[in-house]
Design an enzyme around this catalytic site. Structure first.
Site, PDB file in Angstrom:
ATOM      1  N   ALA A 116       0.761  -1.317  -0.012  1.00  0.00           N
ATOM      2  CA  ALA A 116       0.045   0.011  -0.176  1.00  0.00           C
ATOM      3  C   ALA A 116       0.815   1.329   0.147  1.00  0.00           C
ATOM      4  O   ALA A 116       0.427   2.320  -0.418  1.00  0.00           O
ATOM      5  CB  ALA A 116      -0.947  -0.052   1.248  1.00  0.00           C
ATOM      6  N   HIS A 142       3.878  -0.450  12.484  1.00  0.00           N
ATOM      7  CA  HIS A 142       3.812  -0.422  10.999  1.00  0.00           C
ATOM      8  C   HIS A 142       2.351  -0.301  10.420  1.00  0.00           C
ATOM      9  O   HIS A 142       2.315   0.426   9.411  1.00  0.00           O
ATOM     10  CB  HIS A 142       4.541  -1.805  10.270  1.00  0.00           C
ATOM     11  CG  HIS A 142       5.099  -0.979   9.048  1.00  0.00           C
ATOM     12  ND1 HIS A 142       4.968  -2.171   8.212  1.00  0.00           N
ATOM     13  CD2 HIS A 142       5.759  -0.350   8.583  1.00  0.00           C
ATOM     14  CE1 HIS A 142       5.484  -1.691   7.091  1.00  0.00           C
ATOM     15  NE2 HIS A 142       5.754  -0.690   7.251  1.00  0.00           N
ATOM     16  N   ASN A 157     -10.251   5.515  -3.005  1.00  0.00           N
ATOM     17  CA  ASN A 157      -9.296   4.978  -2.139  1.00  0.00           C
ATOM     18  C   ASN A 157      -9.903   3.490  -1.657  1.00  0.00           C
ATOM     19  O   ASN A 157     -10.965   3.666  -0.831  1.00  0.00           O
ATOM     20  CB  ASN A 157      -8.949   5.550  -0.829  1.00  0.00           C
ATOM     21  CG  ASN A 157      -7.956   4.875  -0.022  1.00  0.00           C
ATOM     22  OD1 ASN A 157      -7.765   3.906  -0.210  1.00  0.00           O
ATOM     23  ND2 ASN A 157      -7.435   5.656   1.118  1.00  0.00           N
ATOM     24  N   ARG A 199     -15.572  -6.399   3.748  1.00  0.00           N
ATOM     25  CA  ARG A 199     -15.577  -5.233   2.897  1.00  0.00           C
ATOM     26  C   ARG A 199     -15.133  -5.486   1.574  1.00  0.00           C
ATOM     27  O   ARG A 199     -15.231  -4.825   0.863  1.00  0.00           O
ATOM     28  CB  ARG A 199     -14.463  -4.460   3.920  1.00  0.00           C
ATOM     29  CG  ARG A 199     -15.152  -3.965   5.039  1.00  0.00           C
ATOM     30  CD  ARG A 199     -14.337  -3.755   6.309  1.00  0.00           C
ATOM     31  NE  ARG A 199     -15.071  -2.774   7.244  1.00  0.00           N
ATOM     32  CZ  ARG A 199     -15.701  -3.869   8.390  1.00  0.00           C
ATOM     33  NH1 ARG A 199     -15.636  -5.034   7.858  1.00  0.00           N
ATOM     34  NH2 ARG A 199     -16.573  -3.376   9.305  1.00  0.00           N
TER      35      ARG A 199
HETATM   36  N1  LIG Z   1       1.672  -5.143   6.165  1.00  0.00           N
HETATM   37  C1  LIG Z   1       1.092  -4.465   4.996  1.00  0.00           C
HETATM   38  C2  LIG Z   1       2.014  -3.853   3.975  1.00  0.00           C
HETATM   39  N2  LIG Z   1       3.310  -3.634   4.296  1.00  0.00           N
HETATM   40  C3  LIG Z   1       4.288  -3.231   2.945  1.00  0.00           C
HETATM   41  C4  LIG Z   1       4.383  -1.822   2.731  1.00  0.00           C
HETATM   42  O1  LIG Z   1       3.060  -1.382   1.997  1.00  0.00           O
HETATM   43  C5  LIG Z   1       5.372  -1.546   1.902  1.00  0.00           C
HETATM   44  O2  LIG Z   1       4.939  -2.148   0.600  1.00  0.00           O
HETATM   45  C6  LIG Z   1       6.773  -1.691   2.501  1.00  0.00           C
HETATM   46  O3  LIG Z   1       6.944  -1.018   3.726  1.00  0.00           O
HETATM   47  C7  LIG Z   1       7.969  -1.549   1.538  1.00  0.00           C
HETATM   48  O4  LIG Z   1       7.915   0.028   1.270  1.00  0.00           O
HETATM   49  N3  LIG Z   1       1.308  -3.408   2.715  1.00  0.00           N
HETATM   50  C8  LIG Z   1       0.070  -3.768   2.585  1.00  0.00           C
HETATM   51  O5  LIG Z   1      -0.400  -3.247   1.359  1.00  0.00           O
HETATM   52  N4  LIG Z   1      -0.654  -4.655   3.287  1.00  0.00           N
HETATM   53  C9  LIG Z   1      -0.132  -4.941   4.499  1.00  0.00           C
HETATM   54  O6  LIG Z   1      -0.819  -5.432   5.392  1.00  0.00           O
HETATM   55  C1  LIG Z   2       0.392  -3.466   8.392  1.00  0.00           C
HETATM   56  C2  LIG Z   2       1.450  -4.312   8.637  1.00  0.00           C
HETATM   57  O1  LIG Z   2       2.573  -3.684   8.125  1.00  0.00           O
HETATM   58  C3  LIG Z   2       1.450  -5.283   9.298  1.00  0.00           C
HETATM   59  O2  LIG Z   2       1.149  -6.387   8.465  1.00  0.00           O
HETATM   60  C4  LIG Z   2       3.144  -5.793   9.839  1.00  0.00           C
HETATM   61  O3  LIG Z   2       3.091  -6.771  10.653  1.00  0.00           O
HETATM   62  P1  LIG Z   2       3.723  -6.614  11.968  1.00  0.00           P
HETATM   63  O4  LIG Z   2       3.309  -5.075  12.731  1.00  0.00           O
HETATM   64  O5  LIG Z   2       3.310  -7.611  12.898  1.00  0.00           O
HETATM   65  O6  LIG Z   2       5.252  -6.441  11.737  1.00  0.00           O
END
Ligand SMILES: Nc1c(NC[C@H](O)[C@H](O)[C@H](O)CO)[nH]c(=O)[nH]c1=O
Ligand SMILES: CC(=O)[C@@H](O)COP(=O)(O)O
Length: 139
Positions: free
Chosen positions: A42, A74, A98, A112
């Protein structure tokens, strides 16, 4: 016929498939076209939209993704910054919807994502269509 770019972050295949199906159905229902690209996550969606907008090939954009809370902060970064980036692009005049789900668990995401339930992918596409209509009216 206008052309919309669906930018998906493919973290959960089965959820994205449903979100994209809803988005495509909404776009096709009003006779417009679409193309889909995939980015890692994302956080990459706003940048991809910005790059695509520079080509001049697209009339609007639909962001599709699923962010499910994990153990760390994160989630807040990914959820908040992807939304902030899209909002900034929207305020720069891009027609954007979005459809990035930001949820606590997969059960919330499934309800959803499902076009037969909350259809957030279709909802995001309809938002992009509405913003495109405004641009057309005021362009
Ligand atoms: N944890 C999720 C992510 N994390 C990855 C970040 O979006 C990004 O690609 C990374 O930090 C490298 O820049 N992305 C999602 O779409 N959904 C998640 O649950
Ligand atoms: C939304 C995220 O980045 C999540 O999936 C990452 O998992 P974590 O916070 O347990 O590293």
């Amino acid at each position: 016929m206008a052309k919309f770019l669906i930018v998906e972050a493919r973290f959960y295949d089965h959820l994205n498939d449903q979100l994209i199906a809803g988005a495509r159905a909404a776009i096709e229902a009003v006779g417009h076209g679409h193309e889909t690209i995939t980015v890692p996550g994302a956080l990459e969606i706003p940048g991809a939209v910005a790059l695509a907008a520079e080509t001049g090939r697209y009339d609007g954009f639909v962001a599709i993704g699923v962010v499910i809370r994990g153990e760390t902060y994160h989630f807040e970064i990914v959820a908040g910054e992807s939304a902030r980036g899209l909002m900034a692009l929207s305020m720069d005049g891009l027609a954007i919807g979005n459809g990035i789900l930001t949820v606590e668990n997969e059960a919330q995401a499934q309800v959803r994502a499902d076009p037969a339930q909350k259809d957030k992918g279709g909802e995001a596409a309809k938002a992009a269509l509405a913003m495109f209509d405004l641009k057309t009216r005021w362009g």
